[in-house]
Design a protein around this motif. Sequence first.
Motif, PDB file in Angstrom:
ATOM      1  N   VAL A 201     -11.220  -2.064 -16.334  1.00 14.51           N
ATOM      2  CA  VAL A 201     -12.305  -2.648 -17.132  1.00 14.51           C
ATOM      3  C   VAL A 201     -11.844  -2.953 -18.556  1.00 14.51           C
ATOM      4  N   ASN A 202     -12.289  -4.099 -19.063  1.00 12.67           N
ATOM      5  CA  ASN A 202     -12.109  -4.447 -20.472  1.00 12.67           C
ATOM      6  C   ASN A 202     -13.127  -3.632 -21.271  1.00 12.67           C
ATOM      7  N   LEU A 203     -12.655  -2.702 -22.092  1.00 10.30           N
ATOM      8  CA  LEU A 203     -13.563  -1.801 -22.808  1.00 10.30           C
ATOM      9  C   LEU A 203     -14.521  -2.549 -23.729  1.00 10.30           C
ATOM     10  N   GLU A 204     -14.116  -3.723 -24.196  1.00 12.62           N
ATOM     11  CA  GLU A 204     -14.984  -4.517 -25.066  1.00 12.62           C
ATOM     12  C   GLU A 204     -16.174  -5.099 -24.310  1.00 12.62           C
ATOM     13  N   MET A 205     -16.099  -5.088 -22.985  1.00 19.39           N
ATOM     14  CA  MET A 205     -17.158  -5.681 -22.161  1.00 19.39           C
ATOM     15  C   MET A 205     -18.158  -4.645 -21.647  1.00 19.39           C
ATOM     16  N   ILE A 206     -18.036  -3.401 -22.106  1.00 19.22           N
ATOM     17  CA  ILE A 206     -18.957  -2.358 -21.652  1.00 19.22           C
ATOM     18  C   ILE A 206     -20.241  -2.417 -22.467  1.00 19.22           C
ATOM     19  N   SER A 207     -21.356  -2.526 -21.773  1.00 22.22           N
ATOM     20  CA  SER A 207     -22.655  -2.533 -22.429  1.00 22.22           C
ATOM     21  C   SER A 207     -23.238  -1.124 -22.503  1.00 22.22           C
ATOM     22  N   ARG A 208     -23.041  -0.357 -21.411  1.00 21.77           N
ATOM     23  CA  ARG A 208     -23.644   0.977 -21.369  1.00 21.77           C
ATOM     24  C   ARG A 208     -22.953   1.832 -20.319  1.00 21.77           C
ATOM     25  N   TYR A 209     -22.875   3.136 -20.589  1.00 20.87           N
ATOM     26  CA  TYR A 209     -22.421   4.093 -19.583  1.00 20.87           C
ATOM     27  C   TYR A 209     -23.630   4.878 -19.102  1.00 20.87           C
ATOM     28  N   VAL A 210     -23.835   4.915 -17.792  1.00 17.46           N
ATOM     29  CA  VAL A 210     -24.976   5.614 -17.191  1.00 17.46           C
ATOM     30  C   VAL A 210     -24.444   6.813 -16.416  1.00 17.46           C
ATOM     31  N   SER A 211     -24.946   7.997 -16.730  1.00 16.50           N
ATOM     32  CA  SER A 211     -24.434   9.215 -16.092  1.00 16.50           C
ATOM     33  C   SER A 211     -25.060   9.478 -14.727  1.00 16.50           C
ATOM     34  N   ALA A 212     -26.175   8.803 -14.411  1.00 15.94           N
ATOM     35  CA  ALA A 212     -26.843   9.010 -13.118  1.00 15.94           C
ATOM     36  C   ALA A 212     -25.999   8.446 -11.971  1.00 15.94           C
ATOM     37  N   ASP A 213     -26.322   8.890 -10.750  1.00  8.79           N
ATOM     38  CA  ASP A 213     -25.669   8.378  -9.535  1.00  8.79           C
ATOM     39  C   ASP A 213     -24.151   8.526  -9.572  1.00  8.79           C
ATOM     40  N   GLY A 214     -23.679   9.611 -10.141  1.00  8.20           N
ATOM     41  CA  GLY A 214     -22.247   9.868 -10.175  1.00  8.20           C
ATOM     42  C   GLY A 214     -21.532   9.279 -11.370  1.00  8.20           C
ATOM     43  N   GLY A 215     -22.225   8.419 -12.130  1.00  9.44           N
ATOM     44  CA  GLY A 215     -21.636   7.808 -13.318  1.00  9.44           C
ATOM     45  C   GLY A 215     -21.148   6.396 -13.056  1.00  9.44           C
ATOM     46  N   TYR A 216     -21.640   5.440 -13.848  1.00 11.27           N
ATOM     47  CA  TYR A 216     -21.176   4.062 -13.702  1.00 11.27           C
ATOM     48  C   TYR A 216     -21.325   3.319 -15.025  1.00 11.27           C
ATOM     49  N   LEU A 217     -20.635   2.184 -15.115  1.00 12.87           N
ATOM     50  CA  LEU A 217     -20.685   1.338 -16.306  1.00 12.87           C
ATOM     51  C   LEU A 217     -21.524   0.100 -16.028  1.00 12.87           C
ATOM     52  N   LEU A 218     -22.311  -0.297 -17.014  1.00  8.76           N
ATOM     53  CA  LEU A 218     -23.004  -1.580 -16.983  1.00  8.76           C
ATOM     54  C   LEU A 218     -22.247  -2.500 -17.932  1.00  8.76           C
ATOM     55  N   LEU A 219     -21.757  -3.612 -17.413  1.00  6.86           N
ATOM     56  CA  LEU A 219     -20.949  -4.527 -18.210  1.00  6.86           C
ATOM     57  C   LEU A 219     -21.795  -5.673 -18.760  1.00  6.86           C
ATOM     58  N   THR A 220     -21.263  -6.357 -19.761  1.00  6.91           N
ATOM     59  CA  THR A 220     -22.041  -7.352 -20.502  1.00  6.91           C
ATOM     60  C   THR A 220     -22.509  -8.515 -19.638  1.00  6.91           C
ATOM     61  N   GLU A 221     -21.762  -8.843 -18.557  1.00  6.91           N
ATOM     62  CA  GLU A 221     -22.190  -9.963 -17.716  1.00  6.91           C
ATOM     63  C   GLU A 221     -23.090  -9.513 -16.576  1.00  6.91           C
ATOM     64  N   GLY A 222     -23.483  -8.208 -16.595  1.00  5.04           N
ATOM     65  CA  GLY A 222     -24.476  -7.732 -15.646  1.00  5.04           C
ATOM     66  C   GLY A 222     -23.961  -6.934 -14.471  1.00  5.04           C
ATOM     67  N   SER A 223     -22.654  -6.880 -14.270  1.00  4.71           N
ATOM     68  CA  SER A 223     -22.119  -6.134 -13.131  1.00  4.71           C
ATOM     69  C   SER A 223     -22.048  -4.642 -13.444  1.00  4.71           C
ATOM     70  N   THR A 224     -21.944  -3.841 -12.400  1.00  2.00           N
ATOM     71  CA  THR A 224     -21.797  -2.394 -12.561  1.00  2.00           C
ATOM     72  C   THR A 224     -20.493  -1.950 -11.911  1.00  2.00           C
TER      73      THR A 224
END
Length: 242
Positions: A201-224
């Motif tokens: 992952v491009n760290l500059e493209m991370i919108s949010r880190y979500v700790s639920a469901d084992g932990g995942y990233l929400l990226l700026t273009e909408g993907s997880t």
Amino acid sequence: MKALLLDDERPVLESLQGKLNLFCPEVEVVAACQSVDEAITILNEEDIDLLFLDVNLNGESGFDLLEKAKGTDFPSLIFTTAHDEFAIQAIKHAALDYLLKPIDAEDLVKAVRKAGARISLEQAAVAEIASKGAPKKLVIPTTEGMHILNVSEIVRCESSSNYTQFFLKNKTSVLASKTMKEYETLLRPAGFERVHKSHLVNLEMISRYVSADGGYLLLTEGSTVPVSNRKKEILVQHLKRL
């Protein structure tokens, strides 16, 4: 070096681990598994440098693991077996060595030294690439020819068997005919992080880190993108520095 052992016979595992402890103190045995699925779980959770792989596994085969784990960046591979008829097949899978049981201590030491030499070369190559700084463009070989990508346009990369899928800001994608490991080395100086075995992952493209469901990233273009347990702490440290 971190090692994973796979053999369906517990006494064989204990013997191999004992010899490694005695003759190869540079090797840390992370796990000794008796099934393919158990070994794949460890490969997905740990950074393994060296895999000792039995060929015959009580109805399964060491080659089954290689098929099931396609797309995974494999560690140095050493086959262990009581039979020598699988040697050619092992070579086709780029095995570092092929040890016949009962495993001779001298042969074991030589195999481990080969692995150490390979790891040293890989580390030197990574250091050389890093010293050149972050690339601005990547030339991506595909089945259609070559694509030239601006690194700043890359949102993430995903491993797909022996290929790598690049996902871009404009929501298009490019399938490269190289493994993720090669691109990780090139892109890490540009601010990319391997957050999962299959995701870079491009760290500059991370919108949010979500700790639920084992932990995942929400990226700026909408993907997880999922985050593996062993990568969470490293990721949090990177995000704090942004």
